[in-house]
Design a protein around this motif. Structure first.
Motif, short mmCIF file in Angstrom:
data_model
loop_
_atom_site.label_atom_id
_atom_site.label_comp_id
_atom_site.label_asym_id
_atom_site.label_seq_id
_atom_site.Cartn_x
_atom_site.Cartn_y
_atom_site.Cartn_z
N MET A 2 3.79 -0.18 -5.56
CA MET A 2 3.94 0.46 -4.25
C MET A 2 4.72 1.75 -4.43
O MET A 2 5.87 1.87 -4.05
CB MET A 2 4.66 -0.49 -3.28
CG MET A 2 4.71 0.02 -1.85
SD MET A 2 5.58 -1.13 -0.76
CE MET A 2 5.61 -0.18 0.76
N GLY A 3 4.08 2.74 -5.03
CA GLY A 3 4.73 3.99 -5.38
C GLY A 3 5.41 4.72 -4.23
O GLY A 3 6.54 5.21 -4.39
N PRO A 4 4.77 4.82 -3.04
CA PRO A 4 5.43 5.54 -1.94
C PRO A 4 6.73 4.91 -1.47
O PRO A 4 7.46 5.54 -0.71
CB PRO A 4 4.36 5.48 -0.82
CG PRO A 4 3.06 5.36 -1.54
CD PRO A 4 3.37 4.50 -2.73
N LEU A 5 7.02 3.68 -1.89
CA LEU A 5 8.29 3.04 -1.52
C LEU A 5 9.47 3.91 -1.94
O LEU A 5 10.46 4.02 -1.20
CB LEU A 5 8.37 1.67 -2.19
CG LEU A 5 9.70 0.92 -2.06
CD1 LEU A 5 9.95 0.53 -0.61
CD2 LEU A 5 9.71 -0.33 -2.96
N GLY A 11 8.64 6.49 7.66
CA GLY A 11 8.33 5.27 8.41
C GLY A 11 8.77 4.01 7.70
O GLY A 11 9.40 3.12 8.31
N ILE A 12 8.48 3.89 6.41
CA ILE A 12 8.86 2.69 5.67
C ILE A 12 10.37 2.58 5.56
O ILE A 12 10.93 1.49 5.54
CB ILE A 12 8.20 2.72 4.27
CG1 ILE A 12 6.68 2.59 4.41
CG2 ILE A 12 8.76 1.62 3.38
CD1 ILE A 12 5.95 2.66 3.10
N GLY A 13 11.06 3.70 5.53
CA GLY A 13 12.50 3.70 5.39
C GLY A 13 13.25 3.46 6.69
O GLY A 13 14.48 3.62 6.73
N ALA A 14 12.55 3.06 7.76
CA ALA A 14 13.22 2.80 9.03
C ALA A 14 14.06 1.54 8.99
O ALA A 14 14.97 1.37 9.79
CB ALA A 14 12.19 2.70 10.16
N THR A 73 0.84 -1.21 0.00
CA THR A 73 0.00 0.00 0.00
C THR A 73 0.87 1.25 0.00
O THR A 73 0.70 2.14 -0.83
CB THR A 73 -0.93 0.00 1.22
OG1 THR A 73 -1.71 -1.18 1.22
CG2 THR A 73 -1.86 1.22 1.18
N GLY A 74 1.75 1.36 0.99
CA GLY A 74 2.66 2.50 1.02
C GLY A 74 2.30 3.60 1.98
O GLY A 74 3.00 4.62 2.04
#
Length: 483
Positions: A430-433, A322-325, A314-315
């Motif tokens: 998952m574009g926000p990745l 947050g995802i890059g933690a 989802t992203g």
């Protein structure tokens, strides 16, 4: 091909009807120019769809396997080309940028090439969320009605409709069943979000994006802007629902617990989401050790949201970066695998990973018992030789697409790591990745700053990630067209 044009005309008619919702929102919010754009485009699409319907009325409508593949390709290519027109007019951007936005929404990728979403207004923001929801529905319909029965890509052959003679009747029955289930889940998600402090408009848009496992936010920023822990947990739960198999959903709702217990793919996906949750929780807790304002439960909640968001492709982010933690290779691995087959999630799918592991274990057993005969299965899923060949073909072709997209994007962008991340983000939808808080923007340019060529590569990769590349190859079968 009469059957393809007939069903495509029906899909475009429904797409034109869907544009009336943002037009109504535009009228209600005083966005008269946007309302006129949506009404004109909807009218033109509706006219073309109606003309095609009446022109083909009474004609014999065959839909063989290759025609089904052509329909899948057409239904993923044509609507975004038309959806880009109102985005272009409302946001006042070029057609390629508008097409990037439309394809990103329709494929539930959630990557935005706009520098800001404010020019879209309420109607444009809703239209993006609606595009994601429609794309999620199209994903389920094409997989269940066409790709799954053909066994292409190793997708399990699990019929969901009733047994009927006409394939058109079966498609109609599948449309009804899947749409009702999909709408029910969406209404439930929206209902829970409306019970929080989130504004009603944002709650509806978030529900459309969450259930479809898309990544578009109805505002600039991330989920922390709403300051609602309850809403974040709701979104995380429904992201997992969207990423699990609709067949498993049906088993659970009908009380077929023994069959549901054997559907290992969904449990593997949930287990990996819990693993990602644990990793993110530890990363957040360690990173906030010097910040007394954050408790362990804050880290656990943010870890659950980030883990569910990553595994479901989802992203959404609980907070900036947050995802890059987690380290980039770990995040990319989760993203490439994606969610379950027969779901709205992107990626290779756990069903295929399970098939590869099952075959590998079987070959290891043969080192000790070379003449043994064992059934290849994972829970209730059986894998035969034809499926394994299809699974390997699908994975190899998918990896080839990622490599090709990486090299093409790297040719016009300054950083190879960024090009690889963008390619995986597009293929796994998952574009926000890519746009999370990785390196500085001068190292990884934003999607809005991509060259026209890089945007076109991303557009093609997003579509290929959704339609199953083998479907496109099947639709382009030279022997079929020669005959």
């Amino acid at each position: 091909m009469i059957g393809v044009f007939h069903l495509l005309a029906q899909a475009l008619a429904g797409f034109a009807g869907a544009m009336l919702l943002p037009a109504a929102i535009a009228l209600a919010t005083g966005e008269r120019r946007s309302a006129a754009v949506f009404l004109v485009v909807a009218g033109l699409i509706g006219f073309l769809a109606g003309a095609a319907h009446f022109a083909l009325r009474g004609r014999r409508r065959n839909l063989d396997r290759v025609a089904g593949y052509v329909l899948v390709v057409a239904i993923w290519v044509v609507p975004p080309l038309l959806a880009a027109i109102p985005i272009m007019r409302i946001a006042d951007v070029g057609y390629v940028t508008a097409l990037f936005e439309a394809v990103s929404g329709y494929t539930t990728t959630g990557a935005s090439a706009l520098k800001a979403i404010a020019p879209l207004g309420f109607s444009g923001i809703f239209f993006r969320a609606e595009l994601q929801w429609i794309g999620g529905l199209i994903t389920l319909l094409t997989v269940v009605a066409i790709i799954s029965p053909s066994g292409l890509g190793g997708i399990p052959r699990v019929p969901i409709g009733t047994s009927v003679d006409s394939r058109f009747n079966r498609l109609g029955d599948t449309l009804r069943r899947v749409t009702i289930a999909y709408m029910t889940i969406t209404v439930a998600c929206a209902g829970f979000l409306l019970a929080t402090d989130i504004p009603p408009f944002d709650a509806v848009c978030l529900a459309l994006s969450t259930v479809s496992t898309g990544g578009f936010m109805p505002m600039e920023g991330n989920l922390s802007a709403y300051d609602s822990s309850f809403a974040e947990v709701i979104i995380a739960v429904f992201m997992l629902i969207g990423a699990t198999s609709i067949i498993w959903h049906r088993m659970v709702l009908e009380g077929r617990w023994s069959m549901a217990a054997k559907h290992r793919e969904s449990y593997w996906m949930i287990g990996m989401a819990l693993l990602a949750t644990l990793l993110y929780t530890v990363a957040f807790a360690v990173g906030r050790s010097d910040a007394p304002a954050f408790s362990f439960f804050d880290s656990l909640r943010d870890g659950f949201v980030s883990g569910a968001s990553l595994v479901s492709t989802t992203g959404f982010e609980a907070h900036t970066g947050g995802i890059g933690a987690l380290p980039l290779p770990i995040v990319l691995l989760f993203a490439v695998i994606g969610g379950c087959a027969l779901s709205t999630a992107g990626g290779i799918k756990y069903y295929r990973i399970g098939g590869m592991l099952t075959l590998s274990l079987q070959e290891l057993r043969r080192l000790v018992y070379p003449h043994s005969i064992r059934t290849a299965r994972l829970g209730s899923a059986f894998y035969d030789i034809a499926q394994m060949k299809s699974i390997w073909s699908s994975i190899i072709v998918g990896l080839f697409v990622i490599v090709a997209a990486t090299l093409l994007i790297a040719a016009s962008e300054p950083n190879f790591d960024g090009a690889l991340t963008a390619a995986i983000a597009a293929f796994s939808n998952m574009g926000p990745l890519y746009s999370t808080d990785w390196p500085a923007p001068d190292v990884w340019p934003a999607y809005a700053d991509f060259s026209v060529f890089a945007k076109l590569v991303m557009i093609v990769t997003m579509v290929l990630g959704r339609i199953e590349v083998l479907v496109l190859l099947g639709a382009l079968n030279i022997a079929y067209w020669r005959s």
